[in-house]
Motif scaffolding. Sequence first.
Motif, PDB file in Angstrom:
ATOM      1  N   GLY B 213       0.782  -1.226   0.000  1.00 36.75           N
ATOM      2  CA  GLY B 213       0.000   0.000   0.000  1.00 36.75           C
ATOM      3  C   GLY B 213       0.816   1.279   0.000  1.00 36.75           C
ATOM      4  N   ARG B 214       2.127   1.202  -0.259  1.00 36.88           N
ATOM      5  CA  ARG B 214       2.971   2.400  -0.319  1.00 36.88           C
ATOM      6  C   ARG B 214       3.790   2.404  -1.596  1.00 36.88           C
ATOM      7  NH1 ARG B 214       3.338   4.241   5.105  1.00 36.88           N
ATOM      8  NH2 ARG B 214       2.887   2.546   6.525  1.00 36.88           N
ATOM      9  N   VAL B 215       4.171   3.606  -2.045  1.00 35.52           N
ATOM     10  CA  VAL B 215       5.064   3.716  -3.198  1.00 35.52           C
ATOM     11  C   VAL B 215       6.495   3.477  -2.720  1.00 35.52           C
ATOM     12  CG1 VAL B 215       6.017   5.241  -4.968  1.00 35.52           C
ATOM     13  CG2 VAL B 215       3.574   5.313  -4.431  1.00 35.52           C
ATOM     14  N   LEU B 216       7.141   2.474  -3.313  1.00 38.08           N
ATOM     15  CA  LEU B 216       8.499   2.131  -2.907  1.00 38.08           C
ATOM     16  C   LEU B 216       9.506   3.007  -3.667  1.00 38.08           C
ATOM     17  CD1 LEU B 216       9.033  -0.102  -0.867  1.00 38.08           C
ATOM     18  CD2 LEU B 216       9.744  -1.571  -2.756  1.00 38.08           C
ATOM     19  N   ASP B 217       9.275   3.126  -4.973  1.00 40.10           N
ATOM     20  CA  ASP B 217      10.184   3.912  -5.800  1.00 40.10           C
ATOM     21  C   ASP B 217       9.540   4.162  -7.162  1.00 40.10           C
ATOM     22  OD1 ASP B 217      12.396   5.317  -6.509  1.00 40.10           O
ATOM     23  OD2 ASP B 217      13.789   3.620  -6.454  1.00 40.10           O
ATOM     24  N   GLN B 218      10.067   5.153  -7.887  1.00 41.92           N
ATOM     25  CA  GLN B 218       9.604   5.417  -9.247  1.00 41.92           C
ATOM     26  C   GLN B 218      10.821   5.442 -10.155  1.00 41.92           C
ATOM     27  OE1 GLN B 218       6.561   8.228  -9.836  1.00 41.92           O
ATOM     28  NE2 GLN B 218       5.926   8.316  -7.698  1.00 41.92           N
ATOM     29  N   ILE B 219      10.777   4.732 -11.250  1.00 40.60           N
ATOM     30  CA  ILE B 219      11.943   4.608 -12.122  1.00 40.60           C
ATOM     31  C   ILE B 219      11.589   5.074 -13.529  1.00 40.60           C
ATOM     32  CG2 ILE B 219      13.572   2.936 -13.126  1.00 40.60           C
ATOM     33  CD1 ILE B 219      12.580   1.258 -10.479  1.00 40.60           C
ATOM     34  N   GLU B 220      12.368   6.017 -14.038  1.00 39.62           N
ATOM     35  CA  GLU B 220      12.178   6.496 -15.417  1.00 39.62           C
ATOM     36  C   GLU B 220      12.650   5.414 -16.380  1.00 39.62           C
ATOM     37  OE1 GLU B 220      10.787   9.368 -16.397  1.00 39.62           O
ATOM     38  OE2 GLU B 220      10.436   9.899 -14.290  1.00 39.62           O
ATOM     39  N   ILE B 221      11.858   5.159 -17.414  1.00 38.38           N
ATOM     40  CA  ILE B 221      12.249   4.181 -18.429  1.00 38.38           C
ATOM     41  C   ILE B 221      12.544   4.957 -19.706  1.00 38.38           C
ATOM     42  CG2 ILE B 221      11.585   2.080 -19.666  1.00 38.38           C
ATOM     43  CD1 ILE B 221      11.634   1.676 -16.643  1.00 38.38           C
ATOM     44  N   ASP B 222      13.822   5.248 -19.971  1.00 36.18           N
ATOM     45  CA  ASP B 222      14.135   6.076 -21.134  1.00 36.18           C
ATOM     46  C   ASP B 222      14.575   5.227 -22.322  1.00 36.18           C
ATOM     47  OD1 ASP B 222      16.288   5.307 -19.719  1.00 36.18           O
ATOM     48  OD2 ASP B 222      17.320   7.243 -19.702  1.00 36.18           O
ATOM     49  N   LEU B 223      13.893   4.107 -22.521  1.00 38.14           N
ATOM     50  CA  LEU B 223      14.181   3.276 -23.689  1.00 38.14           C
ATOM     51  C   LEU B 223      13.597   3.944 -24.927  1.00 38.14           C
ATOM     52  CD1 LEU B 223      13.200  -0.155 -22.148  1.00 38.14           C
ATOM     53  CD2 LEU B 223      15.527   0.551 -22.730  1.00 38.14           C
ATOM     54  N   PRO B 224      14.297   3.823 -26.077  1.00 37.60           N
ATOM     55  CA  PRO B 224      13.768   4.443 -27.295  1.00 37.60           C
ATOM     56  C   PRO B 224      12.503   3.749 -27.786  1.00 37.60           C
ATOM     57  CG  PRO B 224      15.675   3.088 -27.807  1.00 37.60           C
ATOM     58  CD  PRO B 224      15.560   3.095 -26.327  1.00 37.60           C
ATOM     59  N   ARG B 225      11.711   4.470 -28.556  1.00 33.17           N
ATOM     60  CA  ARG B 225      10.521   3.914 -29.190  1.00 33.17           C
ATOM     61  C   ARG B 225      10.694   4.031 -30.694  1.00 33.17           C
ATOM     62  NH1 ARG B 225       6.082   3.384 -25.430  1.00 33.17           N
ATOM     63  NH2 ARG B 225       6.588   4.376 -23.477  1.00 33.17           N
ATOM     64  N   PRO B 226       9.989   3.266 -31.504  1.00 34.24           N
ATOM     65  CA  PRO B 226       9.053   2.194 -31.134  1.00 34.24           C
ATOM     66  C   PRO B 226       9.762   1.021 -30.450  1.00 34.24           C
ATOM     67  CG  PRO B 226       9.438   2.195 -33.504  1.00 34.24           C
ATOM     68  CD  PRO B 226      10.129   3.393 -32.959  1.00 34.24           C
ATOM     69  N   ARG B 227       9.032   0.405 -29.543  1.00 33.56           N
ATOM     70  CA  ARG B 227       9.603  -0.731 -28.831  1.00 33.56           C
ATOM     71  C   ARG B 227       8.988  -2.026 -29.369  1.00 33.56           C
ATOM     72  NH1 ARG B 227       8.875   1.734 -22.753  1.00 33.56           N
ATOM     73  NH2 ARG B 227      10.189   3.572 -23.039  1.00 33.56           N
ATOM     74  N   VAL B 228       9.864  -2.967 -29.713  1.00 36.77           N
ATOM     75  CA  VAL B 228       9.386  -4.291 -30.136  1.00 36.77           C
ATOM     76  C   VAL B 228      10.162  -5.335 -29.340  1.00 36.77           C
ATOM     77  CG1 VAL B 228       8.472  -3.817 -32.441  1.00 36.77           C
ATOM     78  CG2 VAL B 228      10.915  -4.113 -32.139  1.00 36.77           C
ATOM     79  N   LYS B 237      20.068  -2.363 -21.738  1.00 33.06           N
ATOM     80  CA  LYS B 237      19.430  -1.392 -20.864  1.00 33.06           C
ATOM     81  C   LYS B 237      18.077  -1.901 -20.363  1.00 33.06           C
ATOM     82  CE  LYS B 237      18.910   3.527 -20.495  1.00 33.06           C
ATOM     83  NZ  LYS B 237      18.918   4.798 -21.244  1.00 33.06           N
ATOM     84  N   PHE B 238      17.323  -2.540 -21.285  1.00 30.75           N
ATOM     85  CA  PHE B 238      16.028  -3.121 -20.902  1.00 30.75           C
ATOM     86  C   PHE B 238      16.230  -4.186 -19.825  1.00 30.75           C
ATOM     87  CE2 PHE B 238      12.837  -6.519 -21.403  1.00 30.75           C
ATOM     88  CZ  PHE B 238      11.686  -5.791 -21.163  1.00 30.75           C
ATOM     89  N   LYS B 239      17.264  -5.015 -20.021  1.00 30.54           N
ATOM     90  CA  LYS B 239      17.546  -6.072 -19.042  1.00 30.54           C
ATOM     91  C   LYS B 239      17.898  -5.472 -17.679  1.00 30.54           C
ATOM     92  CE  LYS B 239      19.463  -9.283 -22.413  1.00 30.54           C
ATOM     93  NZ  LYS B 239      20.756  -9.806 -22.842  1.00 30.54           N
ATOM     94  N   GLN B 240      18.738  -4.441 -17.712  1.00 36.56           N
ATOM     95  CA  GLN B 240      19.145  -3.784 -16.464  1.00 36.56           C
ATOM     96  C   GLN B 240      17.952  -3.209 -15.719  1.00 36.56           C
ATOM     97  OE1 GLN B 240      21.961  -0.685 -17.251  1.00 36.56           O
ATOM     98  NE2 GLN B 240      23.610  -2.138 -17.695  1.00 36.56           N
ATOM     99  N   LEU B 241      17.117  -2.458 -16.482  1.00 32.43           N
ATOM    100  CA  LEU B 241      15.955  -1.820 -15.858  1.00 32.43           C
ATOM    101  C   LEU B 241      15.005  -2.872 -15.291  1.00 32.43           C
ATOM    102  CD1 LEU B 241      15.303   0.981 -18.484  1.00 32.43           C
ATOM    103  CD2 LEU B 241      15.775   1.364 -16.051  1.00 32.43           C
ATOM    104  N   SER B 242      14.756  -3.930 -16.088  1.00 29.77           N
ATOM    105  CA  SER B 242      13.855  -4.987 -15.623  1.00 29.77           C
ATOM    106  C   SER B 242      14.395  -5.631 -14.361  1.00 29.77           C
ATOM    107  CB  SER B 242      13.677  -6.060 -16.704  1.00 29.77           C
ATOM    108  OG  SER B 242      13.081  -5.507 -17.833  1.00 29.77           O
ATOM    109  N   ALA B 243      15.706  -5.905 -14.363  1.00 25.89           N
ATOM    110  CA  ALA B 243      16.326  -6.549 -13.204  1.00 25.89           C
ATOM    111  C   ALA B 243      16.171  -5.678 -11.963  1.00 25.89           C
ATOM    112  CB  ALA B 243      17.796  -6.838 -13.490  1.00 25.89           C
ATOM    113  N   ARG B 244      16.372  -4.370 -12.170  1.00 26.14           N
ATOM    114  CA  ARG B 244      16.277  -3.455 -11.034  1.00 26.14           C
ATOM    115  C   ARG B 244      14.861  -3.443 -10.454  1.00 26.14           C
ATOM    116  NH1 ARG B 244      17.323   2.715 -11.990  1.00 26.14           N
ATOM    117  NH2 ARG B 244      16.391   3.351 -10.009  1.00 26.14           N
ATOM    118  N   VAL B 245      13.873  -3.343 -11.350  1.00 24.63           N
ATOM    119  CA  VAL B 245      12.473  -3.316 -10.882  1.00 24.63           C
ATOM    120  C   VAL B 245      12.118  -4.649 -10.232  1.00 24.63           C
ATOM    121  CG1 VAL B 245      10.064  -3.104 -11.586  1.00 24.63           C
ATOM    122  CG2 VAL B 245      11.794  -1.636 -12.631  1.00 24.63           C
ATOM    123  N   LEU B 246      12.565  -5.726 -10.863  1.00 24.37           N
ATOM    124  CA  LEU B 246      12.235  -7.049 -10.346  1.00 24.37           C
ATOM    125  C   LEU B 246      12.782  -7.238  -8.934  1.00 24.37           C
ATOM    126  CD1 LEU B 246      10.850  -9.719 -11.115  1.00 24.37           C
ATOM    127  CD2 LEU B 246      13.075 -10.576 -11.842  1.00 24.37           C
TER     128      LEU B 246
END
Lengths: 268, 252
Positions: B213-228, B237-246
């Motif tokens: 019930g609380r916000v733990l953190d907010q992470i900017e996702i600056d991956l380029p688009r379009p994303r496939v 970078k996607f792997k790093q960000l995912s790992a961090r959030v996970l």
Amino acid sequence: MNVLLQFWSGYARMTRRWPALAAIIPFIPVVALWSAVAAAGIFPRAFFPGPVDVVNSFVTLTYKGILPDYLGDSVIRLFTGAAVGMALGIPLGVLIGTSRWAHRICWPILLFFQAIGDIAWLPILLIWFGFGLTTMTFVIVYTVLFPVVLNTVLGVESVPRDLARAARSLGASPARVLWEVTLPGALPNIITGLRNGLGYGWRALIAVEMIVGTSGIGFMMFDARRSGSTVEILLGMIILGLLWYIVDAWILAPLERATGQRWGLVTS
Amino acid sequence: MKTLSLKNLAKTYFDPYAGSHVNAVHDVSIDVEQGEFVSVVGPSGCGKTTILNMIAGFIPYTGGEILLDGKPVKGPGPERGVVFQSFALFPWKTVLDNVGFGPKMRGVPKAERDRIAREYLALAGLSHAAHRYPNELSGGMQQRVGVVRALANNPDVLLMDEPFASVDAQTRMTLQEELTRIWQERKPTVLFITHDVPEAVFLANRVVVLSKGRVLDQIEIDLPRPRVWDDLVKDDKFKQLSARVLQMVRAA
């Protein structure tokens, strides 16, 4: 073996072409057995008439105009009662289905009165309203009301909550949700309720006509008993079955299928 | 700017069986700017669906406030479109009428709302299914209808509650790619609830991690688009960000 398969294949193809045949063919052995027993003379003819006697009686009574009049009276009574029953039952069912308070208050009362069968009301109704149309209509409305209310409640409660939420967040007012979501969602159940209600109502009507009627199929049968006319009693019974078959199989069942199955609400 | 702001949002309810008050959500503050795509991710029971239901106006909140464009939110309304996990399509309406439902409630005439519905169906590649009933469509197609039905009503913010959780894995990836494409074309403001970390990272500009019930953190996702997916599964970078959030979600 081969002959049987060929016969079956012929039957399957024929009934697909003329579906009405599928309803008639099963009765052939029943009528044949009836004729055979009647023709064998085991029972006196006046006591156990055959199919031909009943058909003759049908022709005579139709010719005299008695049968069409009585049939018309019965059907009009049934449909008047059903219309009033629906006009009361559907709104009541929607109210009970949507409001938790209405449910708490009405549900026990509803179950209590459902247990007092239609015929159980007759003694008090005869004292209040006498032998007449009011009493008959009351019984039909009473009989039709419960299946309609109970099934409408069931239908309303079976509409997924997310559908109403979706409609609300697409801009529907609560009244529009009722019209666009609750009623169509409950419709297959409402039709099932109507189907049951009409079935019970039809039986109740005949019983009431026997006791308080001055016309109608039930009256005709009971009146025939007085004069010992077994033919007319049998004719009445056959008409009851036939008429219900037509109403149920040709009108109500297709209506039920057209809504529920088309929308995937009923799986069958 | 039509910003969605949650300020110290809280939800407390009384559990009659436990005989005590339960804090489902406490002190949650999130801002979603116009045209932003924000994912809210967290383990089950973290209060994410409760938050969405409060924003949608389906349930009342007991503390803090929800502001849309500076005005407090009360009850459900068409300026907040919702996409449900259960799809919630009207089974007795054709696909065309489902998508045209929002405009119909606004009083848009039949011809015009059919035109709007067809435009949005084309956006999701569903033009051929306009006259079918929902139960005649696959789960993936049903949810495409669910998404464009919400979009066709032109909401200020689109609330999505685990919308792809009940479709198969391959269809889910296709739907995620389509959603990013549609988002790039139309730039709706989206708040996307999920428990699927790669999904949250793949879709969003920003991922909010929620716990108890609380916000733990907010992470900017600056991956380029379009994303496939074909590119991103190989992207460091996607792997790093995912790992961090996970990591955060699992520690939560």
